[in-house]
Scaffold this motif. Structure first.
Motif, PDB file in Angstrom:
ATOM      1  N   PRO A  95      39.185  46.049 -56.986  1.00  0.00           N
ATOM      2  CA  PRO A  95      37.786  46.502 -56.983  1.00  0.00           C
ATOM      3  C   PRO A  95      37.599  47.741 -57.850  1.00  0.00           C
ATOM      4  CG  PRO A  95      38.887  47.240 -54.997  1.00  0.00           C
ATOM      5  CD  PRO A  95      39.879  46.369 -55.724  1.00  0.00           C
ATOM      6  N   ASP A  96      36.416  47.876 -58.420  1.00  0.00           N
ATOM      7  CA  ASP A  96      36.090  49.128 -59.097  1.00  0.00           C
ATOM      8  C   ASP A  96      35.257  50.036 -58.197  1.00  0.00           C
ATOM      9  OD1 ASP A  96      33.816  47.573 -59.254  1.00  0.00           O
ATOM     10  OD2 ASP A  96      33.731  47.533 -61.436  1.00  0.00           O
ATOM     11  N   LEU A  97      34.950  49.569 -56.961  1.00  0.00           N
ATOM     12  CA  LEU A  97      34.302  50.408 -55.958  1.00  0.00           C
ATOM     13  C   LEU A  97      34.532  49.799 -54.577  1.00  0.00           C
ATOM     14  CD1 LEU A  97      32.474  52.873 -55.384  1.00  0.00           C
ATOM     15  CD2 LEU A  97      30.524  51.299 -55.435  1.00  0.00           C
ATOM     16  N   VAL A  98      34.868  50.673 -53.605  1.00  0.00           N
ATOM     17  CA  VAL A  98      34.986  50.261 -52.209  1.00  0.00           C
ATOM     18  C   VAL A  98      33.942  51.025 -51.404  1.00  0.00           C
ATOM     19  CG1 VAL A  98      36.460  50.102 -50.172  1.00  0.00           C
ATOM     20  CG2 VAL A  98      37.463  49.839 -52.466  1.00  0.00           C
ATOM     21  N   LEU A  99      33.097  50.291 -50.689  1.00  0.00           N
ATOM     22  CA  LEU A  99      32.083  50.880 -49.822  1.00  0.00           C
ATOM     23  C   LEU A  99      32.607  50.861 -48.400  1.00  0.00           C
ATOM     24  CD1 LEU A  99      28.956  48.979 -51.208  1.00  0.00           C
ATOM     25  CD2 LEU A  99      29.669  51.312 -51.777  1.00  0.00           C
ATOM     26  N   LEU A 100      32.555  52.013 -47.716  1.00  0.00           N
ATOM     27  CA  LEU A 100      33.057  52.058 -46.347  1.00  0.00           C
ATOM     28  C   LEU A 100      32.368  53.147 -45.556  1.00  0.00           C
ATOM     29  CD1 LEU A 100      35.248  54.624 -46.530  1.00  0.00           C
ATOM     30  CD2 LEU A 100      36.535  52.897 -47.764  1.00  0.00           C
ATOM     31  N   SER A 101      32.618  53.151 -44.253  1.00  0.00           N
ATOM     32  CA  SER A 101      31.970  54.114 -43.365  1.00  0.00           C
ATOM     33  C   SER A 101      32.805  55.380 -43.235  1.00  0.00           C
ATOM     34  CB  SER A 101      31.758  53.506 -41.985  1.00  0.00           C
ATOM     35  OG  SER A 101      32.998  53.360 -41.318  1.00  0.00           O
ATOM     36  N   LYS A 102      32.181  56.419 -42.700  1.00  0.00           N
ATOM     37  CA  LYS A 102      32.862  57.692 -42.514  1.00  0.00           C
ATOM     38  C   LYS A 102      33.986  57.578 -41.492  1.00  0.00           C
ATOM     39  CE  LYS A 102      31.661  62.598 -42.177  1.00  0.00           C
ATOM     40  NZ  LYS A 102      30.532  63.559 -41.973  1.00  0.00           N
ATOM     41  N   SER A 103      33.844  56.642 -40.564  1.00  0.00           N
ATOM     42  CA  SER A 103      34.850  56.481 -39.517  1.00  0.00           C
ATOM     43  C   SER A 103      36.057  55.660 -39.963  1.00  0.00           C
ATOM     44  CB  SER A 103      34.208  55.819 -38.287  1.00  0.00           C
ATOM     45  OG  SER A 103      33.535  54.630 -38.649  1.00  0.00           O
ATOM     46  N   SER A 104      36.038  55.127 -41.160  1.00  0.00           N
ATOM     47  CA  SER A 104      37.176  54.354 -41.642  1.00  0.00           C
ATOM     48  C   SER A 104      38.403  55.245 -41.784  1.00  0.00           C
ATOM     49  CB  SER A 104      36.853  53.707 -42.993  1.00  0.00           C
ATOM     50  OG  SER A 104      37.966  52.992 -43.475  1.00  0.00           O
ATOM     51  N   ARG A 105      39.564  54.676 -41.471  1.00  0.00           N
ATOM     52  CA  ARG A 105      40.803  55.468 -41.481  1.00  0.00           C
ATOM     53  C   ARG A 105      41.592  55.337 -42.773  1.00  0.00           C
ATOM     54  NH1 ARG A 105      41.727  52.480 -36.162  1.00  0.00           N
ATOM     55  NH2 ARG A 105      40.365  53.563 -34.695  1.00  0.00           N
ATOM     56  N   VAL A 106      41.035  54.632 -43.747  1.00  0.00           N
ATOM     57  CA  VAL A 106      41.825  54.354 -44.950  1.00  0.00           C
ATOM     58  C   VAL A 106      41.256  55.007 -46.218  1.00  0.00           C
ATOM     59  CG1 VAL A 106      42.672  52.179 -44.015  1.00  0.00           C
ATOM     60  CG2 VAL A 106      40.600  52.199 -45.423  1.00  0.00           C
ATOM     61  N   THR A 107      40.252  55.848 -46.071  1.00  0.00           N
ATOM     62  CA  THR A 107      39.585  56.416 -47.248  1.00  0.00           C
ATOM     63  C   THR A 107      40.564  57.146 -48.156  1.00  0.00           C
ATOM     64  OG1 THR A 107      37.548  56.661 -45.965  1.00  0.00           O
ATOM     65  CG2 THR A 107      37.702  57.893 -48.031  1.00  0.00           C
ATOM     66  N   GLU A 108      41.317  58.077 -47.580  1.00  0.00           N
ATOM     67  CA  GLU A 108      42.241  58.875 -48.393  1.00  0.00           C
ATOM     68  C   GLU A 108      43.350  58.013 -48.993  1.00  0.00           C
ATOM     69  OE1 GLU A 108      43.675  62.195 -46.199  1.00  0.00           O
ATOM     70  OE2 GLU A 108      41.692  63.128 -46.001  1.00  0.00           O
ATOM     71  N   ARG A 109      43.808  57.034 -48.238  1.00  0.00           N
ATOM     72  CA  ARG A 109      44.870  56.166 -48.751  1.00  0.00           C
ATOM     73  C   ARG A 109      44.368  55.358 -49.956  1.00  0.00           C
ATOM     74  NH1 ARG A 109      48.043  51.389 -45.462  1.00  0.00           N
ATOM     75  NH2 ARG A 109      49.491  50.817 -47.139  1.00  0.00           N
ATOM     76  N   LEU A 110      43.149  54.836 -49.869  1.00  0.00           N
ATOM     77  CA  LEU A 110      42.588  54.076 -50.990  1.00  0.00           C
ATOM     78  C   LEU A 110      42.435  54.969 -52.216  1.00  0.00           C
ATOM     79  CD1 LEU A 110      39.885  51.949 -49.135  1.00  0.00           C
ATOM     80  CD2 LEU A 110      42.040  51.125 -50.099  1.00  0.00           C
ATOM     81  N   GLU A 111      41.948  56.189 -51.999  1.00  0.00           N
ATOM     82  CA  GLU A 111      41.799  57.120 -53.124  1.00  0.00           C
ATOM     83  C   GLU A 111      43.158  57.465 -53.712  1.00  0.00           C
ATOM     84  OE1 GLU A 111      37.723  59.613 -52.420  1.00  0.00           O
ATOM     85  OE2 GLU A 111      39.445  60.191 -51.189  1.00  0.00           O
ATOM     86  N   GLY A 112      44.160  57.610 -52.844  1.00  0.00           N
ATOM     87  CA  GLY A 112      45.507  57.900 -53.322  1.00  0.00           C
ATOM     88  C   GLY A 112      46.084  56.785 -54.177  1.00  0.00           C
TER      89      GLY A 112
END
Length: 285
Positions: A95-112
């Motif tokens: 993906p060139d963009l992932v949309l997710l909620s603030k409560s998601s636990r994978v935000t930092e991992r995806l950015e990493g």
């Protein structure tokens, strides 16, 4: 059918403008998009529905397991739940963009892992309007607020369809059988307020508080709105037989499909208002 026609009409009105955008998300993080994304993974049903209503359904390449509207998204790869999705499956979709909620636990991992993420989580009417605007800029859509104007007009029409006597009705809206309720501060509570009824759950308790069942017994609502998935055994809950709504059979049990409409803060909120108004017309006195 009317909802599908309205969605199609909205998508036809919205023009696409290819341009760079910088959008500040729920974390206060500015997300730089040099061009409108073409491969989007959405991990929240309300965001999936908003992307599609903005005319960009074809750009979705993956969704969470609960995204089921409109029909084309059911054929997309599912990457798990919104809170704990399958990161490897997301990465494989490129993906060139992932949309997710603030409560998601994978935000930092995806950015990493080098993925661009945008955190959006509408909780009230103002949030829905803001999220539609943000997605419009992300997707390169001109006048995304046309969607909000259609929602707003539909909610107003639902309110105008109700007789004046409905205003005295005290309503309990149960989101699930924990029980979690929709309070006055939630988008559901705001819709109920626009329909002119009284929510028994005050804003001070938060948008979706977990209640002690005794709270509902003491509040003694005139009408209960609940999904059929959560309504099993409702009448047998301790003390609930004395609640006026239970005693007089003033309970609206919504189907699974209707519940999806009611609990998602997105483009189908006008339809949700119509479902609530229909319930009030049938059960409120």
């Amino acid at each position: 059918m009317l909802a599908r026609l309205a969605c199609a009409a909205l998508c036809g009105w919205l023009g696409v403008v290819a341009q760079a955008a910088v959008v500040t998300d729920e974390r206060g993080v500015p997300v730089d998009l040099p061009r409108p994304p073409q491969r989007i993974v959405s991990l929240l049903p309300s965001l999936t529905e908003s992307v599609c209503t903005l005319g960009a359904c074809a750009r979705l390449v993956g969704v969470d397991r609960y995204s089921n509207w409109p029909a084309p998204v059911r054929a997309l790869p599912q990457v798990g739940g919104g809170l704990d999705p399958n990161v490897e499956a997301i990465v494989a979709l490129k993906p060139d963009l992932v949309l997710l909620s603030k409560s998601s636990r994978v935000t930092e991992r995806l950015e990493g892992l080098g993925l661009r993420v945008l955190v959006l989580e509408p909780k009230n009417h103002a949030d829905v309007r803001r999220v539609l605007d943000a997605l419009g800029r992300v997707l390169g859509v001109d006048d995304a607020q046309a969607v909000w104007r259609a929602i707003d007009a539909s909610v107003s029409a639902a309110a105008q369809s109700l007789p004046a006597g409905v205003a005295r009705t005290r309503v309990y809206f149960e989101v699930n059988s924990a029980p979690y309720a929709a309070g006055e501060a939630s988008f559901i509570g705001e819709t109920l307020a626009r329909l002119g009824v009284k929510n028994i759950v005050p804003a001070a308790l938060g948008p979706f508080p977990k209640l002690n069942p005794e709270f509902v017994v003491r509040a003694n609502p005139d009408l209960i709105m609940v999904g059929e998935r959560s309504a099993q055994g409702l009448e047998q809950r301790p003390g609930w037989g004395a609640i006026r709504a239970v005693r007089e059979g003033r309970i609206c049990r919504f189907s699974a499909a209707e519940s999806d409409v009611l609990v998602r803060p997105g483009p189908r909120m006008g339809e949700a208002a119509r479902l609530m108004a229909q319930c009030l017309q049938e059960k409120a006195r």
